[in-house]
Structure formats: C-alpha cells, structure tokens
Design an enzyme around this catalytic site. Structure first.
Site, mmCIF file in Angstrom:
data_model
loop_
_atom_site.group_PDB
_atom_site.id
_atom_site.type_symbol
_atom_site.label_atom_id
_atom_site.label_comp_id
_atom_site.label_asym_id
_atom_site.label_seq_id
_atom_site.Cartn_x
_atom_site.Cartn_y
_atom_site.Cartn_z
ATOM 1 N N CYS A 1 -1.214 -1.644 7.187
ATOM 2 C CA CYS A 1 -0.330 -0.373 7.317
ATOM 3 C C CYS A 1 -0.413 0.375 8.549
ATOM 4 O O CYS A 1 0.784 1.016 8.989
ATOM 5 C CB CYS A 1 -1.174 0.690 6.313
ATOM 6 S SG CYS A 1 -1.067 0.150 4.554
ATOM 7 N N GLU B 1 1.478 3.682 2.117
ATOM 8 C CA GLU B 1 1.949 3.969 3.387
ATOM 9 C C GLU B 1 3.402 3.260 3.405
ATOM 10 O O GLU B 1 4.340 3.976 3.833
ATOM 11 C CB GLU B 1 1.374 3.680 4.449
ATOM 12 C CG GLU B 1 -0.188 4.323 4.752
ATOM 13 C CD GLU B 1 -1.342 3.544 3.947
ATOM 14 O OE1 GLU B 1 -2.407 3.757 4.670
ATOM 15 O OE2 GLU B 1 -1.074 2.962 3.135
ATOM 16 N N HIS C 1 0.970 -1.294 -0.117
ATOM 17 C CA HIS C 1 -0.068 0.137 -0.073
ATOM 18 C C HIS C 1 0.971 1.208 -0.098
ATOM 19 O O HIS C 1 2.159 1.264 0.188
ATOM 20 C CB HIS C 1 -0.891 -0.003 0.974
ATOM 21 C CG HIS C 1 -1.826 -1.026 1.079
ATOM 22 N ND1 HIS C 1 -3.239 -1.128 1.819
ATOM 23 C CD2 HIS C 1 -2.223 -2.263 0.118
ATOM 24 C CE1 HIS C 1 -3.741 -2.114 1.618
ATOM 25 N NE2 HIS C 1 -3.392 -2.638 0.745
ATOM 26 N N CYS D 1 -5.397 0.697 6.580
ATOM 27 C CA CYS D 1 -5.912 -0.434 6.987
ATOM 28 C C CYS D 1 -5.496 -1.017 7.999
ATOM 29 O O CYS D 1 -4.250 -0.865 8.452
ATOM 30 C CB CYS D 1 -5.880 -1.501 5.537
ATOM 31 S SG CYS D 1 -4.052 -2.118 5.449
#
Length: 392
Positions: free
Chosen positions: A129, A97, A95, A120
């Site tokens: 994350c 991040e 993701h 998430c």
C-alpha cells in the site's frame, strides 16, 4: 491435520463516497499570534479525530470477513473535503488504501490519507500500500496505529517518510487498537484472542438459556457469531442443540470447536449435515467416530485451553468465543486459572431478568480460586437482559 476452515465468501465493496464536508473557515494568524495558532492546532486535531473515527467506521463494514487480516479503513481528504473512502473487504482482496485511492482518482494528489492501521510495505497476496500512496502523490499520511505484524512494524511508515511524505501516528489510537484487538493479540502472543460468554440468572445461577431475541438477526449473540472466527462449545451442547450461528445477512459462520472429553467411541451431532461437516472440528482426548461423516477430529493427550488457542491461531483464527452452555465439570476445567495464565482476554455475561430456583441445578464455577476486577467494564440493556462486557 488438514485445515477444515471454510473459505470466506467475497464481500463486495462499492466505492463509498462521503458527503462533501464544507471547508472550515480558519482565522488568519498574525505573526506571534499564539492563541490563533493554538486554535488552529485544536481544530486540526478535531479534524484528525473525526476522519480517523470514520476510518474505523468503514473498517467495521467488513467485520467477520477479513480474518486473519486486520480490519482497516481509509479516508482521503483534500482541502478539507473527503474525496475518497475505502475499506479492506476480505483477505486476498485489495487493501483499504487502494479502494480509497481509486475512489479519489486524481484528487488524491497533494491530499492527506487517513488510515486506521499502518500501510503495508511488503508483497503478499496484494502489492504494498505504501507504493500506491507514493504513486498517488499524497502529501501526508495520518496513521491510527503501527502494525504489530513483524513483517510490517514501522517499515511502512519509514518507506513513506523516505519518499518525502509527512507521516503522523497515534490519532485515535485506542479506538484503532480496540478495532483489531484480536489481530493484535494473535500477532503478539501466537494465540487466538479468547472471550468467555456465560448467562446468569438474577440470583447468580449459571443457565443454558440466552435472552429473548439474542440469537436472532440484530441480537447480541448473533452479532458475536458474526464477529468471532470460532466458537468453543461442549459436546453436550452439540448433541442437544443446533450449532451456534449468526443470523446476520451475508455473514460468515464461525468454526464450531466441539470439546469431547471422556466421550464414548461415537459422537452424534444431530444438527450438522454432512454437507456442512467442515463447519465443525471435534477436539477429543481419545479416538472418537463422529456422525455425520466428514467432521475433522483432533485427538489430544490432554485437552487444555492453551493448546486449543495455539492450534486455532496456527489455522488462521484470530478470535474465539468460549460459550459456557451445557458445560459439565470437564468443560469448566478448561477455564481453571484462565486469568493467571492470561488465556482469556474478555468476558461477556448476560444477566437474565429471572430468579431461578437453585434446587437440582448445577452452579459450576470457572476461572479458578482467584478474585480479580474486570477492566473497562461496560453494560447495556438488550431486550430486558443486562449485558456486561469487560476485559481480564
């Protein structure tokens, strides 16, 4: 029915390092200096908006690649300087991040992380994350909007706060919501986000043409084909023209959903090769043999737009464009009362710089008998045509 969706190619992401931003000079605040505090707060708000807009800009780099996941961008800022950036390139890949934290390295400690969508807090194809942010020891997370996915919905924010990280939510929220309007709609309704596209002449005649350069690289139609997961077309268009596709470099082609109502027992799609048969699915109201072989056929007792949108959402499509070209009465009937039933969320209309004779031309109406205004209407010039976009 087995899914015929084509797997999306990997979108390579290189670390994106923003130009170093000079730290803004802040006035020293004397005790009780209310005006100074207000100035500092206003400057901070401007910084927040700036970094969140950058998150959205980064997220858009993956347009057309992340579905059914949302597009997300992340910026790491420390001492007024961007030290890391990243975006989510594709479903199944790390993701935003994670990429931003990798880019920042040790500089993420005591930094502020800006992210366009709530981080998430669950294990899926990638780890949470929230754990990455906690382990990196960021001091603050600024979130554009909460995630409507019930698996996430505020749980990521609560996890970060529980770890002692300051969290602020709602910076540039309208912009972040527009970025992922299709994802949000699918999460809240269980249906794909639908946009109706049509072309009109200056005197209001619906035409099968599209404007100059619209389907070439950089053209608005090519861009739409990049952004939408699927495109619904009539069988007449499939028989007469090449299937819609994007000319943008490195893009994924949309799934072509061909509506075959009242067809004979055989449907030939001349522009589709057997090698690319998985690019299309035929929805019919009676059994039909499709050429080339390998094209999936789904038979409905009655074809209606709501059933189509539910089917596409079940297959992981977040967005679909209904292309109103070569549309006979049966295809137009799909759009009856779409506003009342809330089946179409957006309308895109291209007005060509031509006055067409109406003799012998069908000027089908769609959308039922009710009149209604479009919201947030925008218009722009595209190679001499006028493009109007609005929400139902």
């Amino acid at each position: 029915m087995a899914s015929s969706l084509v797997s999306r190619p990997h979108l390579t992401q290189r670390p994106v390092r923003a130009a170093t931003l000079a730290s803004a000079t802040r006035p020293r605040l004397a005790a009780g200096a209310l005006s100074g505090r207000c100035q500092a707060q206003a400057a901070g708000d401007l910084d927040d908006a700036h970094y969140m807009r950058r998150c959205v800009e980064l997220a858009r780099k993956a347009a057309g690649h992340t579905s059914p996941n949302p597009m997300v961008g992340c910026v790491i800022v420390r001492d007024g300087r961007v030290v890391g950036e990243g975006f989510h390139p594709k479903a199944g890949q790390p993701h935003a991040e994670v990429f931003a934290l990798r880019d920042a390295g040790n500089l993420a400690e005591n930094a502020t992380a800006y992210v366009s969508l709530e981080p998430c807090n669950h294990y899926g194809r990638t780890p949470p994350c929230t754990e990455a942010l906690i382990n990196a020891k960021v001091k603050e997370v600024v979130v554009g909007m909460t995630d409507p996915n019930p698996i996430v919905a505020s749980k990521g924010i609560e996890k970060l706060q529980g770890a002692g990280i300051s969290v602020r939510v709602g910076v540039e929220e309208a912009l972040c919501r527009k970025l992922n309007e299709a994802y949000i709609h699918r999460m809240l309704t269980g249906k794909a986000f639908a946009t109706l596209r049509a072309t009109l002449s200056m005197n209001g005649i619906i035409t099968n043409q599209i404007g100059k350069g619209a389907d070439q690289s950089g053209g608005y139609y090519s861009q739409l084909m990049k952004e939408y997961d699927g495109v619904i077309i009539s069988s007449d268009l499939a028989k007469m023209s090449a299937l819609p596709l994007s000319r943008e470099a490195g893009t994924n082609q949309p799934l072509c959903i061909i509506i075959a109502q009242g067809e004979s027992s055989r449907l030939h799609i001349p522009s589709l090769s057997q090698e690319h048969a998985s690019r299309a699915i035929v929805l019919a109201d009676s059994p039909v043999t499709v050429e080339p072989a390998g094209v999936e056929v789904a038979v409905f007792r009655q074809i209606d737009l709501e059933s189509i949108l539910q089917l596409l959402a079940q297959r992981g499509l977040c967005s679909v464009l209904v292309d109103f070209r070569e549309a006979g009465e049966s295809f137009a009937s799909l759009l009856n009362d779409f506003q009342e039933d809330k089946l179409v969320q957006k309308v895109v209309v291209e007005v060509l710089p031509f006055w067409l004779a109406s003799d012998g031309l069908s000027n089908l109406a769609f959308g039922g008998s009710q009149s209604f205004p479009l919201k947030n209407l925008e218009l722009r010039d595209v190679n001499g045509s006028v493009l109007l976009e609005g929400y139902v």
